[in-house]
Write a protein that holds these residues in place. Sequence first.
Motif, PDB file in Angstrom:
ATOM      1  N   PHE A  54      66.715   3.260  53.090  1.00 53.90           N
ATOM      2  CA  PHE A  54      67.856   2.577  52.477  1.00 53.90           C
ATOM      3  C   PHE A  54      68.664   1.764  53.496  1.00 53.90           C
ATOM      4  N   ASP A  55      68.014   1.364  54.602  1.00 51.38           N
ATOM      5  CA  ASP A  55      68.693   0.528  55.599  1.00 51.38           C
ATOM      6  C   ASP A  55      69.308  -0.701  54.935  1.00 51.38           C
ATOM      7  N   GLY A  56      70.591  -0.924  55.191  1.00 50.11           N
ATOM      8  CA  GLY A  56      71.242  -2.128  54.671  1.00 50.11           C
ATOM      9  C   GLY A  56      71.614  -2.046  53.199  1.00 50.11           C
ATOM     10  N   ARG A  57      71.271  -0.951  52.526  1.00 55.93           N
ATOM     11  CA  ARG A  57      71.587  -0.865  51.089  1.00 55.93           C
ATOM     12  C   ARG A  57      73.009  -0.342  50.914  1.00 55.93           C
ATOM     13  N   LYS A  58      73.643  -0.852  49.875  1.00 53.53           N
ATOM     14  CA  LYS A  58      75.029  -0.488  49.580  1.00 53.53           C
ATOM     15  C   LYS A  58      75.060   0.358  48.317  1.00 53.53           C
ATOM     16  N   VAL A  59      75.556   1.582  48.477  1.00 53.81           N
ATOM     17  CA  VAL A  59      75.399   2.581  47.414  1.00 53.81           C
ATOM     18  C   VAL A  59      76.761   3.110  46.995  1.00 53.81           C
ATOM     19  N   LEU A  60      76.942   3.267  45.693  1.00 57.57           N
ATOM     20  CA  LEU A  60      78.154   3.907  45.179  1.00 57.57           C
ATOM     21  C   LEU A  60      77.738   5.147  44.379  1.00 57.57           C
ATOM     22  N   VAL A  61      78.285   6.299  44.770  1.00 52.99           N
ATOM     23  CA  VAL A  61      77.966   7.569  44.109  1.00 52.99           C
ATOM     24  C   VAL A  61      79.255   8.123  43.503  1.00 52.99           C
TER      25      VAL A  61
ATOM     26  N   LEU B  40      84.534  -3.786  50.644  1.00 55.63           N
ATOM     27  CA  LEU B  40      83.824  -3.103  51.735  1.00 55.63           C
ATOM     28  C   LEU B  40      82.385  -3.577  51.879  1.00 55.63           C
ATOM     29  N   PHE B  41      81.768  -3.846  50.742  1.00 52.82           N
ATOM     30  CA  PHE B  41      80.352  -4.215  50.753  1.00 52.82           C
ATOM     31  C   PHE B  41      80.154  -5.731  50.821  1.00 52.82           C
ATOM     32  N   GLY B  42      81.263  -6.487  50.738  1.00 52.76           N
ATOM     33  CA  GLY B  42      81.109  -7.941  50.737  1.00 52.76           C
ATOM     34  C   GLY B  42      80.340  -8.390  49.507  1.00 52.76           C
ATOM     35  N   GLY B  43      80.714  -7.888  48.353  1.00 54.08           N
ATOM     36  CA  GLY B  43      80.035  -8.247  47.089  1.00 54.08           C
ATOM     37  C   GLY B  43      80.122  -7.091  46.127  1.00 54.08           C
ATOM     38  N   GLY B  44      79.222  -6.157  46.239  1.00 54.03           N
ATOM     39  CA  GLY B  44      79.231  -5.004  45.339  1.00 54.03           C
ATOM     40  C   GLY B  44      78.125  -4.058  45.734  1.00 54.03           C
TER      41      GLY B  44
ATOM     42  N   THR C 128      80.344   6.819  32.560  1.00 52.73           N
ATOM     43  CA  THR C 128      79.050   6.194  32.887  1.00 52.73           C
ATOM     44  C   THR C 128      79.027   4.740  32.404  1.00 52.73           C
ATOM     45  N   PHE C 129      79.536   4.532  31.187  1.00 50.15           N
ATOM     46  CA  PHE C 129      79.627   3.170  30.632  1.00 50.15           C
ATOM     47  C   PHE C 129      80.497   2.271  31.524  1.00 50.15           C
ATOM     48  N   LEU C 130      81.693   2.771  31.891  1.00 45.57           N
ATOM     49  CA  LEU C 130      82.619   1.927  32.654  1.00 45.57           C
ATOM     50  C   LEU C 130      82.054   1.553  34.025  1.00 45.57           C
ATOM     51  N   CYS C 131      81.503   2.536  34.734  1.00 44.00           N
ATOM     52  CA  CYS C 131      80.978   2.228  36.079  1.00 44.00           C
ATOM     53  C   CYS C 131      79.797   1.260  35.980  1.00 44.00           C
ATOM     54  N   THR C 132      78.974   1.442  34.953  1.00 44.47           N
ATOM     55  CA  THR C 132      77.844   0.530  34.745  1.00 44.47           C
ATOM     56  C   THR C 132      78.361  -0.884  34.468  1.00 44.47           C
ATOM     57  N   LYS C 133      79.378  -0.970  33.616  1.00 44.86           N
ATOM     58  CA  LYS C 133      79.953  -2.273  33.237  1.00 44.86           C
ATOM     59  C   LYS C 133      80.503  -3.014  34.458  1.00 44.86           C
ATOM     60  N   TYR C 134      81.164  -2.265  35.352  1.00 43.80           N
ATOM     61  CA  TYR C 134      81.769  -2.903  36.524  1.00 43.80           C
ATOM     62  C   TYR C 134      80.748  -3.160  37.643  1.00 43.80           C
ATOM     63  N   ALA C 135      79.642  -2.424  37.642  1.00 41.36           N
ATOM     64  CA  ALA C 135      78.624  -2.622  38.691  1.00 41.36           C
ATOM     65  C   ALA C 135      77.681  -3.788  38.357  1.00 41.36           C
TER      66      ALA C 135
ATOM     67  N   MET D 124      75.187  -6.994  40.473  1.00 43.09           N
ATOM     68  CA  MET D 124      73.725  -6.780  40.494  1.00 43.09           C
ATOM     69  C   MET D 124      72.998  -7.949  39.818  1.00 43.09           C
ATOM     70  N   LEU D 125      73.527  -8.391  38.680  1.00 42.28           N
ATOM     71  CA  LEU D 125      72.893  -9.511  37.964  1.00 42.28           C
ATOM     72  C   LEU D 125      73.009 -10.791  38.794  1.00 42.28           C
ATOM     73  N   GLY D 126      74.150 -10.945  39.459  1.00 47.80           N
ATOM     74  CA  GLY D 126      74.361 -12.132  40.288  1.00 47.80           C
ATOM     75  C   GLY D 126      73.360 -12.226  41.425  1.00 47.80           C
ATOM     76  N   GLN D 127      73.008 -11.089  42.011  1.00 52.10           N
ATOM     77  CA  GLN D 127      72.073 -11.114  43.154  1.00 52.10           C
ATOM     78  C   GLN D 127      70.614 -10.936  42.697  1.00 52.10           C
TER      79      GLN D 127
END
Length: 245
Positions: free
Chosen positions: A4-11, A70-74, A109-116, A120-123
């Motif tokens: 996961f080098d360079g990957r940006k993760v939200l838990v 923090l992630f410079g995007g998401g 789960t719905f809200l975090c998915t909606k905001y994430a 993700m779609l942009g990149q």
Amino acid sequence: MARFDGRKVLVTGAGSGIGWEMTRLFLEEGAQVIGADLDPDSLPAGAHAVRADISVEDDVARLFDTAARLFGGGADILCNNAGIGSTTDVLDATVEEWDRVFAVNVRGTFLCTKYALPHMLGQGNGVIVNTASVAGMIGLPDRASYSASKGAVIALTKQVAVQWAKQGIRCNCICPGTVDSPWVGRLLAQAGDSDTRRAQLVARQPMGRLAQPVEVAKAALYLASDDAAFVTGSEFVIDGGILAG
Ligand code: NAD
């Protein structure tokens, strides 16, 4: 090079149990991790802790603002792991309890998915791993709101997976059986005679033991990784054989 080098993760729910282990493993494998929790003081060292109640939209909006900064995007990877339980049937459950379980497990789960998703779609890529449960797949005694909420998480997982499969988004869920996390300790303590209750839980396990949180977290990391590049919309069961019986 780590997986996961360079990957940006939200838990979410990163302060305890399964989410804590996910966070630790992601960090160990090279990711930058934001961990969200009601109680963010106990996150693994190296994670960026954010206090957030995932059932509250303002908190989720603030959480993803922090991720953008923090992630410079998401986030590239979102683990919707925070959840709460209940031990009542339909007759015993109150409307307040039902609504709270759904507010955290489903609305969160719905809200975090909606905001994430916009980032993700942009990149053009992104991975979501939801923590559901075998309780969402089979009927279990005294788990009315919990089972219904986890069934909803499984259904949402599949809907998100098909909606955005062509846009590079993968969405899967893990379905743990009984995991020896602080959660189970709390449930057993509430139920009184916790040694007898624990022995009953263990007795229904084909392997004769409960799962360790790290064993469940490893399945989530697989689904989040490129090793699972063709896996989307799946229910990944980690139950030591309960459903096979
Ligand atoms: P846990 O109680 O040890 O950890 C859950 C974490 O989520 C806690 O740190 C808690 O503070 C946090 N949390 C709760 N509500 C929150 C909210 N509204 N906003 C932000 N954070 C919140 O439990 P665990 O066993 O690690 O459970 C993690 C997930 O695994 C849950 O979704 C649960 O339903 C699921 N699960 C657990 C088991 C089990 O047997 N332990 C089995 C199947 C599925």
